[in-house]
Design a protein around this motif. Structure first.
Motif, PDB file in Angstrom:
ATOM      1  N   LYS A  72       2.613   0.095  -2.589  1.00  0.00           N
ATOM      2  CA  LYS A  72       1.440   0.695  -1.963  1.00  0.00           C
ATOM      3  C   LYS A  72       0.152   0.001  -2.365  1.00  0.00           C
ATOM      4  O   LYS A  72      -0.747  -0.181  -1.531  1.00  0.00           O
ATOM      5  CB  LYS A  72       1.370   2.182  -2.309  1.00  0.00           C
ATOM      6  N   TYR A  73       0.049  -0.369  -3.648  1.00  0.00           N
ATOM      7  CA  TYR A  73      -1.178  -0.995  -4.141  1.00  0.00           C
ATOM      8  C   TYR A  73      -0.825  -2.252  -4.942  1.00  0.00           C
ATOM      9  O   TYR A  73       0.242  -2.323  -5.572  1.00  0.00           O
ATOM     10  CB  TYR A  73      -1.960  -0.035  -5.051  1.00  0.00           C
ATOM     11  N   PRO A  74      -1.725  -3.245  -4.956  1.00  0.00           N
ATOM     12  CA  PRO A  74      -1.524  -4.407  -5.835  1.00  0.00           C
ATOM     13  C   PRO A  74      -1.517  -3.955  -7.301  1.00  0.00           C
ATOM     14  O   PRO A  74      -2.212  -3.014  -7.677  1.00  0.00           O
ATOM     15  CB  PRO A  74      -2.724  -5.300  -5.539  1.00  0.00           C
ATOM     16  N   ILE A  75      -0.722  -4.647  -8.112  1.00  0.00           N
ATOM     17  CA  ILE A  75      -0.604  -4.313  -9.530  1.00  0.00           C
ATOM     18  C   ILE A  75      -1.095  -5.495 -10.366  1.00  0.00           C
ATOM     19  O   ILE A  75      -0.590  -6.613 -10.222  1.00  0.00           O
ATOM     20  CB  ILE A  75       0.861  -3.993  -9.916  1.00  0.00           C
ATOM     21  N   ASN A  76      -2.088  -5.245 -11.203  1.00  0.00           N
ATOM     22  CA  ASN A  76      -2.612  -6.270 -12.125  1.00  0.00           C
ATOM     23  C   ASN A  76      -3.074  -7.530 -11.389  1.00  0.00           C
ATOM     24  O   ASN A  76      -2.904  -8.649 -11.892  1.00  0.00           O
ATOM     25  CB  ASN A  76      -1.555  -6.628 -13.182  1.00  0.00           C
ATOM     26  N   GLU A  77      -3.645  -7.364 -10.212  1.00  0.00           N
ATOM     27  CA  GLU A  77      -4.093  -8.513  -9.408  1.00  0.00           C
ATOM     28  C   GLU A  77      -5.545  -8.301  -8.977  1.00  0.00           C
ATOM     29  O   GLU A  77      -5.837  -7.982  -7.826  1.00  0.00           O
ATOM     30  CB  GLU A  77      -3.188  -8.703  -8.191  1.00  0.00           C
ATOM     31  N   LEU A  78      -6.450  -8.482  -9.915  1.00  0.00           N
ATOM     32  CA  LEU A  78      -7.871  -8.282  -9.631  1.00  0.00           C
ATOM     33  C   LEU A  78      -8.491  -9.519  -8.988  1.00  0.00           C
ATOM     34  O   LEU A  78      -8.210 -10.650  -9.387  1.00  0.00           O
ATOM     35  CB  LEU A  78      -8.626  -7.954 -10.914  1.00  0.00           C
ATOM     36  N   ARG A  79      -9.323  -9.273  -8.005  1.00  0.00           N
ATOM     37  CA  ARG A  79     -10.062 -10.362  -7.354  1.00  0.00           C
ATOM     38  C   ARG A  79     -11.444 -10.501  -8.004  1.00  0.00           C
ATOM     39  O   ARG A  79     -11.968  -9.545  -8.579  1.00  0.00           O
ATOM     40  CB  ARG A  79     -10.210 -10.076  -5.854  1.00  0.00           C
ATOM     41  N   ALA A  80     -12.037 -11.673  -7.870  1.00  0.00           N
ATOM     42  CA  ALA A  80     -13.359 -11.938  -8.454  1.00  0.00           C
ATOM     43  C   ALA A  80     -14.443 -11.422  -7.522  1.00  0.00           C
ATOM     44  O   ALA A  80     -15.166 -12.178  -6.874  1.00  0.00           O
ATOM     45  CB  ALA A  80     -13.530 -13.421  -8.722  1.00  0.00           C
TER      46      ALA A  80
ATOM     47  N   ILE B 217      -7.826  -0.585  -3.498  1.00  0.00           N
ATOM     48  CA  ILE B 217      -7.362  -0.062  -4.777  1.00  0.00           C
ATOM     49  C   ILE B 217      -6.446  -1.089  -5.450  1.00  0.00           C
ATOM     50  O   ILE B 217      -5.553  -1.657  -4.823  1.00  0.00           O
ATOM     51  CB  ILE B 217      -6.589   1.258  -4.588  1.00  0.00           C
ATOM     52  N   VAL B 218      -6.675  -1.312  -6.735  1.00  0.00           N
ATOM     53  CA  VAL B 218      -5.793  -2.131  -7.564  1.00  0.00           C
ATOM     54  C   VAL B 218      -5.402  -1.302  -8.787  1.00  0.00           C
ATOM     55  O   VAL B 218      -6.274  -0.695  -9.427  1.00  0.00           O
ATOM     56  CB  VAL B 218      -6.476  -3.434  -8.020  1.00  0.00           C
ATOM     57  N   LEU B 219      -4.113  -1.268  -9.099  1.00  0.00           N
ATOM     58  CA  LEU B 219      -3.647  -0.540 -10.272  1.00  0.00           C
ATOM     59  C   LEU B 219      -3.398  -1.509 -11.425  1.00  0.00           C
ATOM     60  O   LEU B 219      -2.859  -2.608 -11.232  1.00  0.00           O
ATOM     61  CB  LEU B 219      -2.352   0.214  -9.959  1.00  0.00           C
ATOM     62  N   HIS B 220      -3.807  -1.084 -12.606  1.00  0.00           N
ATOM     63  CA  HIS B 220      -3.524  -1.839 -13.820  1.00  0.00           C
ATOM     64  C   HIS B 220      -2.520  -1.051 -14.649  1.00  0.00           C
ATOM     65  O   HIS B 220      -2.602   0.179 -14.747  1.00  0.00           O
ATOM     66  CB  HIS B 220      -4.801  -2.055 -14.637  1.00  0.00           C
ATOM     67  N   CYS B 221      -1.553  -1.759 -15.219  1.00  0.00           N
ATOM     68  CA  CYS B 221      -0.583  -1.092 -16.087  1.00  0.00           C
ATOM     69  C   CYS B 221      -0.076  -2.075 -17.133  1.00  0.00           C
ATOM     70  O   CYS B 221      -0.324  -3.291 -17.055  1.00  0.00           O
ATOM     71  CB  CYS B 221       0.593  -0.524 -15.280  1.00  0.00           C
ATOM     72  N   ARG B 222       0.653  -1.566 -18.113  1.00  0.00           N
ATOM     73  CA  ARG B 222       1.273  -2.417 -19.117  1.00  0.00           C
ATOM     74  C   ARG B 222       2.302  -3.343 -18.465  1.00  0.00           C
ATOM     75  O   ARG B 222       2.908  -3.001 -17.453  1.00  0.00           O
ATOM     76  CB  ARG B 222       1.951  -1.554 -20.183  1.00  0.00           C
ATOM     77  N   LYS B 223       2.501  -4.479 -19.070  1.00  0.00           N
ATOM     78  CA  LYS B 223       3.351  -5.520 -18.495  1.00  0.00           C
ATOM     79  C   LYS B 223       4.762  -5.013 -18.210  1.00  0.00           C
ATOM     80  O   LYS B 223       5.349  -5.340 -17.164  1.00  0.00           O
ATOM     81  CB  LYS B 223       3.404  -6.717 -19.447  1.00  0.00           C
ATOM     82  N   GLU B 224       5.331  -4.198 -19.125  1.00  0.00           N
ATOM     83  CA  GLU B 224       6.716  -3.772 -18.949  1.00  0.00           C
ATOM     84  C   GLU B 224       6.898  -2.801 -17.777  1.00  0.00           C
ATOM     85  O   GLU B 224       7.997  -2.627 -17.263  1.00  0.00           O
ATOM     86  CB  GLU B 224       7.266  -3.133 -20.233  1.00  0.00           C
ATOM     87  N   LEU B 225       5.803  -2.173 -17.344  1.00  0.00           N
ATOM     88  CA  LEU B 225       5.885  -1.229 -16.227  1.00  0.00           C
ATOM     89  C   LEU B 225       5.629  -1.896 -14.870  1.00  0.00           C
ATOM     90  O   LEU B 225       5.899  -1.297 -13.825  1.00  0.00           O
ATOM     91  CB  LEU B 225       4.873  -0.098 -16.419  1.00  0.00           C
ATOM     92  N   GLN B 226       5.108  -3.099 -14.883  1.00  0.00           N
ATOM     93  CA  GLN B 226       4.655  -3.739 -13.656  1.00  0.00           C
ATOM     94  C   GLN B 226       5.754  -3.926 -12.603  1.00  0.00           C
ATOM     95  O   GLN B 226       5.546  -3.566 -11.435  1.00  0.00           O
ATOM     96  CB  GLN B 226       4.001  -5.091 -13.982  1.00  0.00           C
ATOM     97  N   PRO B 227       6.945  -4.468 -12.933  1.00  0.00           N
ATOM     98  CA  PRO B 227       7.961  -4.657 -11.892  1.00  0.00           C
ATOM     99  C   PRO B 227       8.373  -3.350 -11.224  1.00  0.00           C
ATOM    100  O   PRO B 227       8.560  -3.297 -10.000  1.00  0.00           O
ATOM    101  CB  PRO B 227       9.134  -5.292 -12.646  1.00  0.00           C
ATOM    102  N   TRP B 228       8.510  -2.290 -12.025  1.00  0.00           N
ATOM    103  CA  TRP B 228       8.894  -0.996 -11.462  1.00  0.00           C
ATOM    104  C   TRP B 228       7.786  -0.425 -10.580  1.00  0.00           C
ATOM    105  O   TRP B 228       8.043   0.072  -9.486  1.00  0.00           O
ATOM    106  CB  TRP B 228       9.220  -0.019 -12.586  1.00  0.00           C
ATOM    107  N   LEU B 229       6.530  -0.538 -11.034  1.00  0.00           N
ATOM    108  CA  LEU B 229       5.421   0.010 -10.266  1.00  0.00           C
ATOM    109  C   LEU B 229       5.223  -0.755  -8.961  1.00  0.00           C
ATOM    110  O   LEU B 229       4.817  -0.187  -7.944  1.00  0.00           O
ATOM    111  CB  LEU B 229       4.151  -0.017 -11.112  1.00  0.00           C
ATOM    112  N   LYS B 230       5.540  -2.039  -8.975  1.00  0.00           N
ATOM    113  CA  LYS B 230       5.412  -2.842  -7.766  1.00  0.00           C
ATOM    114  C   LYS B 230       6.390  -2.404  -6.676  1.00  0.00           C
ATOM    115  O   LYS B 230       6.177  -2.686  -5.499  1.00  0.00           O
ATOM    116  CB  LYS B 230       5.642  -4.318  -8.085  1.00  0.00           C
ATOM    117  N   MET B 231       7.476  -1.730  -7.062  1.00  0.00           N
ATOM    118  CA  MET B 231       8.485  -1.317  -6.087  1.00  0.00           C
ATOM    119  C   MET B 231       7.901  -0.383  -5.032  1.00  0.00           C
ATOM    120  O   MET B 231       8.380  -0.341  -3.900  1.00  0.00           O
ATOM    121  CB  MET B 231       9.652  -0.624  -6.797  1.00  0.00           C
ATOM    122  N   SER B 232       6.874   0.386  -5.403  1.00  0.00           N
ATOM    123  CA  SER B 232       6.267   1.298  -4.431  1.00  0.00           C
ATOM    124  C   SER B 232       5.566   0.527  -3.328  1.00  0.00           C
ATOM    125  O   SER B 232       5.483   0.981  -2.177  1.00  0.00           O
ATOM    126  CB  SER B 232       5.267   2.228  -5.117  1.00  0.00           C
TER     127      SER B 232
END
Length: 420
Positions: free
Chosen positions: A65-73, A48-63
């Motif tokens: 649990k899942y990579p944030i805005n880091e999609l693999r090819a 699972i990879v979560l996508h979110c707006r840039k301003e939410l990314q640091p806070w969401l990364k605190m959990s």
């Protein structure tokens, strides 16, 4: 296969709730929209990879649990985080797009296409159409507005409680408590149920999480969810479709409403068909209407320039995080109150207020300066044993900036700064 839960531009229709969180962290039933989506994807939890707006990314990364805005090819299945998932997803097929009314719902891209894929700030149909996918129209349910989530809350409470396998289990003493259809009730560990409490699950499940406390003569009529460490006050009346998150204090009359968490609505007053963010404090006697006197559908102003006909007879209010209301505050049906607002005064409040507004009904509204608002938030959170993180504070300051245009359009005056 990689799974990406994404935010699309439709998050703006769920403001003010989505100023401070992705849409997929809104709750319906016992779980967030994200958790409901993941129920149908048990075999790919590690991808699972979560996508979110840039301003939410640091806070969401605190959990963590899942990579944030880091999609693999690699082959990727995309799911709109606003989906109200009620059935398993069909992930088979190659390079396809499901859409509805200009909203991307689901998409699948193979590894070759993913090597060319560019992650956008927020998704829209152009994101996927750029890759010439086979597009099919679909009518999967999606949360376009806050009332869409509320409409399914009762059904979701029943479904989630049933899925938990815990109904009929009572881990805390229910002596001198009147239970109707006890097999449709879950009572968690270390729950305090005072004498005279009525739990009526004849019309829907009642799920009471650990360490909740329900004071004497409160009446709860399912389907209802009561979160961990929440206090239900004496003689409270909690009706079906109500979803109360963790560490809340709730009294008075509540019907078909969601309180995300840490809210204080402990005094008398009616709250109906409404959705409240976190850390909301409703002063004594605060009331909202959820029905027009002429019984016409309720219209909701969701921004300074947009008013939407809900096509529903019952719509209450939507209140963002850290809002405070004074005693006897009145809110009309379809009111939208932005984050960090402080509102009070005689008569009905304006039906729409952007974030960071201080509104005394006897004078023109002024801006609620972020330094003052955030300092109050720190005090409020500390009283419940929580600390405002730097990541959250950055989000709150970004909300101030992002909502500046709305305040300007409504001619909200700048507050006089203290000389101290």
């Amino acid at each position: 296969m990689q799974i990406c839960i994404f935010e699309d531009k439709g998050y703006a229709n769920l403001l003010p709730l989505t100023y401070t969180r992705p849409a997929y962290l809104l709750r319906s039933g016992l779980k967030s929209l994200l958790e409901k989506i993941l129920i149908h994807l048990p075999e790919v939890q590690d991808n699972i990879v979560l996508h979110c707006r840039k301003e939410l990314q640091p806070w969401l990364k605190m959990s963590g649990k899942y990579p944030i805005n880091e999609l693999r090819a690699e082959e990727t299945f995309f799911i709109n985080g606003r989906l109200l998932a009620g059935a398993p997803f069909k992930t088979n097929g190659k390079n396809f797009l499901l859409s509805y009314n200009d909203v991307p719902l689901l998409a699948k891209l193979d590894a070759k296409t993913m090597r060319k894929f560019t992650l956008p700030p927020v998704f829209d149909l152009k994101t996927f159409r750029a890759y010439h996918l086979a597009e099919t129209k679909s009518s999967l349910p999606i949360a376009n507005y806050f009332w869409d989530i509320l409409a399914g809350s009762g059904v979701d409470i029943n479904a989630d409680a049933q899925r938990s396998g815990q109904l009929g289990q009572h881990f805390s003493s229910a002596a001198r408590v009147q239970m109707v259809n006890a097999q449709n009730i879950f009572i968690g560990r270390n729950v305090v149920l005072k004498p005279g409490v009525v739990l009526d699950a004849s019309g829907g499940s009642i799920y009471i999480a650990d360490q909740a406390e329900i004071l004497p003569n409160a009446v709860i009529i399912g389907p209802v969810y009561i979160g961990e460490k929440t206090l239900i006050k004496t003689a409270a009346k909690i009706y079906g479709g109500t979803n109360i998150g963790p560490v809340c204090k709730v009294g008075g009359e509540v019907e078909s409403s969601t309180l995300l968490g840490y809210a204080n609505k402990q005094h008398d007053g009616f709250l109906g068909h409404s959705y409240l963010g976190e850390w909301v404090n409703l002063g004594a006697g605060t009331e909202n209407s959820d029905l027009k006197n002429n019984y016409h559908p309720v219209k909701v102003q969701i921004s300074a320039g947009r008013r939407i006909n809900s096509d529903l007879q019952f719509v209450g209010c939507c209140i963002g995080d850290h809002v405070k209301t004074g005693i006897k505050t009145m809110l009309a049906a379809g009111s939208l109150i932005g984050c960090f607002n402080n509102i009070y005064g005689a008569g009905f409040q304006p039906k729409y207020l952007p974030p960071f507004v201080w509104n005394d009904n006897s004078v023109p509204p002024v801006e609620h300066q972020p330094e003052q608002a955030i300092q109050t938030a720190k005090v409020v959170m500390a009283r419940r044993g929580f600390e405002l993180s730097r990541e959250q504070e950055r989000i709150y300051r970004q909300v101030w900036q992002n909502s500046a245009k709305e305040r300007k359009l409504l001619k909200i005056q700048e507050a006089q700064r203290s000389k101290k």
